[in-house]
Design a protein around this motif. Structure first.
Motif, PDB file in Angstrom:
ATOM      1  N   UNK A  87       0.780  -1.376   0.063  1.00 53.19           N
ATOM      2  CA  UNK A  87       0.088   0.183   0.072  1.00 53.19           C
ATOM      3  C   UNK A  87       0.783   1.135  -0.077  1.00 53.19           C
ATOM      4  N   UNK A  88       2.210   1.127   0.351  1.00 56.14           N
ATOM      5  CA  UNK A  88       2.778   2.415   0.447  1.00 56.14           C
ATOM      6  C   UNK A  88       4.397   2.335  -0.095  1.00 56.14           C
ATOM      7  N   UNK A  89       4.841   1.159  -0.258  1.00 53.36           N
ATOM      8  CA  UNK A  89       6.391   0.895  -0.679  1.00 53.36           C
ATOM      9  C   UNK A  89       6.975   1.231   0.635  1.00 53.36           C
ATOM     10  N   UNK A  90       6.489   0.904   1.791  1.00 54.01           N
ATOM     11  CA  UNK A  90       7.263   1.203   3.038  1.00 54.01           C
ATOM     12  C   UNK A  90       7.823   0.032   3.579  1.00 54.01           C
ATOM     13  N   UNK A  91       8.943   0.381   4.104  1.00 49.61           N
ATOM     14  CA  UNK A  91       9.597  -0.863   4.981  1.00 49.61           C
ATOM     15  C   UNK A  91       9.940   0.026   6.378  1.00 49.61           C
ATOM     16  N   UNK A  92      10.103  -0.930   7.292  1.00 48.02           N
ATOM     17  CA  UNK A  92      10.118  -0.665   8.678  1.00 48.02           C
ATOM     18  C   UNK A  92      11.620  -0.241   8.890  1.00 48.02           C
ATOM     19  N   UNK A  93      11.919   0.840   9.781  1.00 50.15           N
ATOM     20  CA  UNK A  93      13.328   0.792   9.980  1.00 50.15           C
ATOM     21  C   UNK A  93      13.725   0.555  11.371  1.00 50.15           C
ATOM     22  N   UNK A  94      12.807   0.014  12.105  1.00 50.70           N
ATOM     23  CA  UNK A  94      12.825  -0.683  13.432  1.00 50.70           C
ATOM     24  C   UNK A  94      11.606  -1.668  13.493  1.00 50.70           C
ATOM     25  N   UNK A  95      11.940  -2.623  14.667  1.00 48.64           N
ATOM     26  CA  UNK A  95      10.673  -3.428  14.677  1.00 48.64           C
ATOM     27  C   UNK A  95       9.340  -2.598  15.134  1.00 48.64           C
ATOM     28  N   UNK A  96       8.311  -2.925  14.473  1.00 48.59           N
ATOM     29  CA  UNK A  96       6.925  -2.393  14.836  1.00 48.59           C
ATOM     30  C   UNK A  96       6.462  -2.609  16.214  1.00 48.59           C
ATOM     31  N   UNK A  97       5.713  -2.125  16.836  1.00 42.36           N
ATOM     32  CA  UNK A  97       5.597  -2.303  18.045  1.00 42.36           C
ATOM     33  C   UNK A  97       3.710  -2.381  18.091  1.00 42.36           C
ATOM     34  N   UNK A  98       3.424  -3.528  18.832  1.00 38.30           N
ATOM     35  CA  UNK A  98       1.867  -3.587  18.930  1.00 38.30           C
ATOM     36  C   UNK A  98       1.186  -2.484  19.754  1.00 38.30           C
TER      37      UNK A  98
END
Length: 168
Positions: A87-98
């Protein structure tokens, strides 16, 4: 990034038309009948400037956090990374947090949504297509007018302005 595509004319409902609204409803009925419980993921994606990424789909009105359903055999985090990428060509730069788990009674009596907070970078501009009408990063104090109430509430919760609700 500025939103892809133009501002357009008419309301989202006028642009969607009844065939797309009917198809979305039909898919929800199918998922309700074919699955015991549905599980979705959404990502509050922030860039290095603190702006949030929102998408406007072609099949539902308003601006939303990116996300989608968790498929059979897929982990929630795999689904999250897939939806961010698609949906955005996005990648996480750190671990996502719930951040929180919500019950989405508006979709069905068995739909739950996991909301993650993620720091991201965009690997390439995301052009409009059959699913995404437009998308972009927005300052928290300058969200698009058509941002949904649920999205606005999630952002207020993330900012600590209100307590997290249990319903989407």
């Amino acid at each position: 990034m500025t939103p892809a595509g133009g501002a357009g004319t008419g309301t989202d409902s006028e642009r969607l038309g009844w065939p797309k609204r009917f198809l979305v409803r039909l898919l929800h009925v199918y998922f309700a009948l074919s699955r015991g419980m549905t599980l979705g993921v959404r990502a509050a994606c922030f860039d290095e400037a603190g702006r949030i990424f929102l998408v406007r789909h072609t099949y539902v009105p308003g601006w939303h956090l990116p996300g989608g359903g968790v498929e059979r055999g897929e982990t929630a985090i795999e689904a999250l990374f897939k939806e961010m990428r698609e949906e955005g060509n996005l990648e996480a730069v750190s671990d996502p947090e719930l951040f929180h788990v919500y019950f989405n009674a508006k979709v069905s009596g068995r739909d739950h949504v996991l909301l993650y907070r993620a720091d991201v970078r965009q690997t390439a501009e995301r052009p409009a297509d059959r699913e995404i009408a437009e998308c972009g990063f927005f300052p928290l104090d300058a969200l698009p007018d058509a941002t949904t109430e649920a999205t606005r509430r999630r952002i207020a919760e993330l900012r600590g302005e209100i307590s997290p609700a249990h319903y989407w």
